[in-house]
Design a protein around this motif. Structure first.
Motif, PDB file in Angstrom:
ATOM      1  N   LYS A  45       0.811  -1.220   0.000  1.00  0.00           N
ATOM      2  CA  LYS A  45       0.000   0.000   0.000  1.00  0.00           C
ATOM      3  C   LYS A  45       0.845   1.271   0.000  1.00  0.00           C
ATOM      4  CE  LYS A  45      -4.273  -1.534   0.370  1.00  0.00           C
ATOM      5  NZ  LYS A  45      -5.293  -1.211  -0.593  1.00  0.00           N
ATOM      6  N   HIS A  46       1.987   1.248   0.702  1.00  0.00           N
ATOM      7  CA  HIS A  46       2.859   2.425   0.763  1.00  0.00           C
ATOM      8  C   HIS A  46       4.313   1.991   0.731  1.00  0.00           C
ATOM      9  CE1 HIS A  46       0.112   5.776   1.724  1.00  0.00           C
ATOM     10  NE2 HIS A  46      -0.608   4.839   2.314  1.00  0.00           N
ATOM     11  N   GLU A  99       0.443   6.662  -2.286  1.00  0.00           N
ATOM     12  CA  GLU A  99      -0.438   5.534  -1.995  1.00  0.00           C
ATOM     13  C   GLU A  99      -0.355   4.576  -3.177  1.00  0.00           C
ATOM     14  OE1 GLU A  99      -5.080   4.721  -0.897  1.00  0.00           O
ATOM     15  OE2 GLU A  99      -4.134   6.599  -0.277  1.00  0.00           O
ATOM     16  N   ASN A 138       2.377  -1.730   8.946  1.00  0.00           N
ATOM     17  CA  ASN A 138       2.150  -0.355   8.514  1.00  0.00           C
ATOM     18  C   ASN A 138       2.868   0.569   9.480  1.00  0.00           C
ATOM     19  OD1 ASN A 138       1.242   1.993   7.356  1.00  0.00           O
ATOM     20  ND2 ASN A 138      -0.878   1.750   7.994  1.00  0.00           N
ATOM     21  N   ASP A 187      -1.243   0.319  -4.650  1.00  0.00           N
ATOM     22  CA  ASP A 187      -2.112  -0.838  -4.519  1.00  0.00           C
ATOM     23  C   ASP A 187      -1.538  -1.948  -5.392  1.00  0.00           C
ATOM     24  OD1 ASP A 187      -4.231  -2.172  -3.375  1.00  0.00           O
ATOM     25  OD2 ASP A 187      -5.683  -1.506  -4.857  1.00  0.00           O
TER      26      ASP A 187
END
Length: 144
Positions: free
Chosen positions: A10-11, A36, A106, A38
């Protein structure tokens, strides 16, 4: 029904490389400003290739300098966000079930530039017709 194993990124702020038993399965390249993402990386075939023994899945994140004139002592941000999961799909490719194989990672911090910011290692084995994480070692370097 078919079971698949995936990584979703995601990041990435700076650079992340994903290895499975020493082979690179994904490399973000150098990315700045924490976009960002995906990205989906299918690791099913690589896991099946090593079905008879343990598999080592490693996430290495690097914190590089932004410019060639960075001042000594300046800190850089880093952010790495990924999820490792399995999914069951039906004959039409529709997702029937999705489960995390490990807690999603995260983390966002500041650290000295030009270091390995994370080195997260997971040992995966085949048990009861399923791949499972049996141990992990998480390392991160950041400024408090």
């Amino acid at each position: 029904m078919k079971k698949e194993y995936w990584i979703n990124v995601k990041h990435v702020d700076n650079r992340m490389v994903i290895f499975l038993n020493g082979a690179t399965v994904w490399d973000s390249g150098i990315i700045h400003n924490d976009p960002e993402m995906d990205e989906y990386i299918n690791i099913t075939d690589q896991l099946i290739e090593h079905i008879s023994h343990s598999v080592e899945l490693i996430f290495e994140g690097f914190n590089d300098t932004y410019t060639s004139d960075d001042k000594q002592g300046d800190l850089n941000p880093w952010h790495f966000h990924y999820r490792v999961f399995s999914r069951v799909v039906d004959a039409d490719g529709k997702v029937v079930l999705e489960e995390d194989m490990l807690a999603p990672y995260n983390e966002k911090h500041m650290s000295n530039p030009n270091i390995r910011a994370i080195n997260n290692c997971y040992q995966i084995v085949r048990r009861d017709n399923d791949f499972k994480v049996i141990s992990n070692s998480l390392t991160q370097n950041f400024y408090n």
